[in-house]
Design an enzyme around this catalytic site. Structure first.
Site: not given
Ligand code: LLP
Length: 431
Positions: A289-292, A329, A333, A360, A390
């Site tokens: 499940e890639p997001g980033r 972010r 972080y 502010c 994000y």
């Molecule tokens: N699958 C699950 C169950 C997850 O919890 C996440 C991310 C992903 C897939 C996707 O992960 P990625 O490929 O995007 O790394 N707000 C934080 C990131 C939180 C990620 C939460 N879960 C940031 O801005 O760095």
């Protein structure tokens, strides 16, 4: 450059081949840009790597939380991706985009009864149950509707991904998932198999986000496969699916490594195949499940400079017309970003400053120790790179600042996918 969609022509920063200063003029700032062609390229890289290594049934799922609006789901649909959703809001948005929910996996560690009912009502393909309470709640709703609901169990493999604490999720004491080490995973598996209205189709894990460490996914996969073998042995049931979550890191700054998707996926595939042979089990249907890594470097944010404040002997501030409301972010972080003065790319960067927002709050910082041309001043354009993940999804209306629009760039053209929030929008729920 940190990504090949960023170039400089005649002293002007270009993104996806387009002049960023002209885009800022046309659409106003702050402005989120998304390189649609880059998003598609990343989806295809994942699809191709999955097909090559695991066969056609192995589907990459896009983790919507990274960047979620209707147009993104349309693109995911066109690219044949599945999706990971975590709320009724993401499900609603996907439905609005005409996404087929049978290809959607519903995550989160605390789905409400209303979420569960809404998801089933709309034909969600799979639940990823975090814990035994959720299995019970899904069973109850499925029973009420007289259906059998497909479900995966989210397990914690007990692996530390060595990323920042807020996004490390695979450790035993995580708020997410059910731990293998404590014996709770085998219990929940047994319990789920006894439920008449849920069908256990797989196990899921997600160890963390922005992960670079060499073999984290391979190690997580092996722990999960060993658990699949244990379940086969003790409960005489072989789960057909294994979802390894998301998490591959992206380059925010030059010093970040570059991860090649195809190489990474084939390394995981190798580890999976050899573990399956050793354990005497079939290779399960694999998901990730890639997001980033799909959307991050498809994004760039443009701002207009307002005040430049010099405090002799101390520090310098370049204030922009957005900030933690569109990108929290750094505040959350301490995340790194690469910033450019988009309209003065041919000048030397000899002025050190903090790029700060308009909220502010002293913590409203986009980045510290940024080098800019000394001539930086009012109405210059600051570009912050790699903001596709994000940022928009974590934006807020703090100080009643409206969220910027999202403008998509494709094949030399641009179009608005999400319009700018107006002053009226900000009061739309006030009675
Ligand atoms: N699958 C699950 C169950 C997850 O919890 C996440 C991310 C992903 C897939 C996707 O992960 P990625 O490929 O995007 O790394 N707000 C934080 C990131 C939180 C990620 C939460 N879960 C940031 O801005 O760095």
């Amino acid at each position: 450059m940190i990504c090949n969609n960023i170039t400089v022509q005649n002293g002007i920063l270009h993104f996806a081949g387009q002049d960023t200063t002209k885009l800022a003029e046309k659409y106003g700032t702050p402005l989120y840009l998304m390189d649609e062609d880059k998003i598609r390229e990343k989806c295809r890289a994942y699809k191709h790597a999955f097909e090559k290594n695991f066969g056609p049934s192995a589907q990459p799922l896009y983790a919507s939380k990274a960047c979620c609006f209707k147009r993104i789901y349309e693109i995911m649909k066109e690219e044949g991706m599945g999706i990971d959703v975590v709320s009724s809001g993401e499900i609603y948005t996907a439905l609005k985009a005409g996404f087929d929910l049978s290809q959607a996996y519903f995550h989160s560690n605390n789905k409400t009864d209303a979420d569960i009912s809404y998801a089933i009502e709309n034909g969600i393909g799979y639940f990823v149950a975090d814990n035994i309470e959720e299995v019970k709640a899904v069973e109850a709703e499925a029973a009420r509707r007289g259906i059998t609901q497909k479900l995966l169990l989210r397990l914690t493999p007990g692996i530390d991904p060595h990323t920042y604490e807020a996004v490390a999720t695979g450790k035993v004491d995580s708020k997410f998932g059910t731990a293998i080490e404590t014996g709770q995973a085998i219990e929940i598996t047994k319990f789920t198999l006894e439920q008449p209205h849920v069908e256990l189709v797989g196990f899921h894990c997600h160890v963390g986000s922005q992960v670079f460490e060499e073999d984290i996914f391979e190690r997580a996969a092996v722990v999960m496969l060993e658990f699949i073998a244990e379940v086969k042995e003790t409960l005489s049931y072989t789960v057909p699916m294994l979802d390894l979550g998301g998490g591959y890191g992206v380059r925010y700054v030059e010093s970040d490594p570059y991860l090649d998707i195809e190489t990474k996926v084939s390394q995981v595939a190798e580890a999976i195949k050899s573990a399956c042979t050793r354990l005497g089990i079939d290779v399960p249907e694999i998901h990730m499940e890639p997001g980033r890594s799909i959307v991050a470097d498809a994004g760039m944010t443009l701002y207009t400079v307002g005040t430049v404040k010099k405090i002799p002997g101390y520090k310098n501030y370049v204030s922009i017309d957005g900030g933690m409301t569109d990108n929290p972010r750094f505040a959350l972080y301490g995340s790194s970003y690469t910033c450019f003065l988009a309209n003065k790319m041919d000048e030397a960067n000899d002025f050190e400053c903090s790029v700060v927002g308009r909220c502010c709050e002293s913590g409203d910082i986009i980045q510290e120790h940024v080098m800019m041309p000394a001539s930086v001043g009012r109405n210059d354009i600051v570009a912050v790179c790699t903001t596709g993940a994000y940022n928009y999804t974590m934006a807020s209306n703090y100080n009643r600042v409206g969220r910027p629009p999202v403008v998509m760039l494709s094949g030399g053209d641009s179009y608005v996918a999400v319009r700018r929030e107006s002053l009226e929008d900000l009061c739309r729920n006030d009675l």
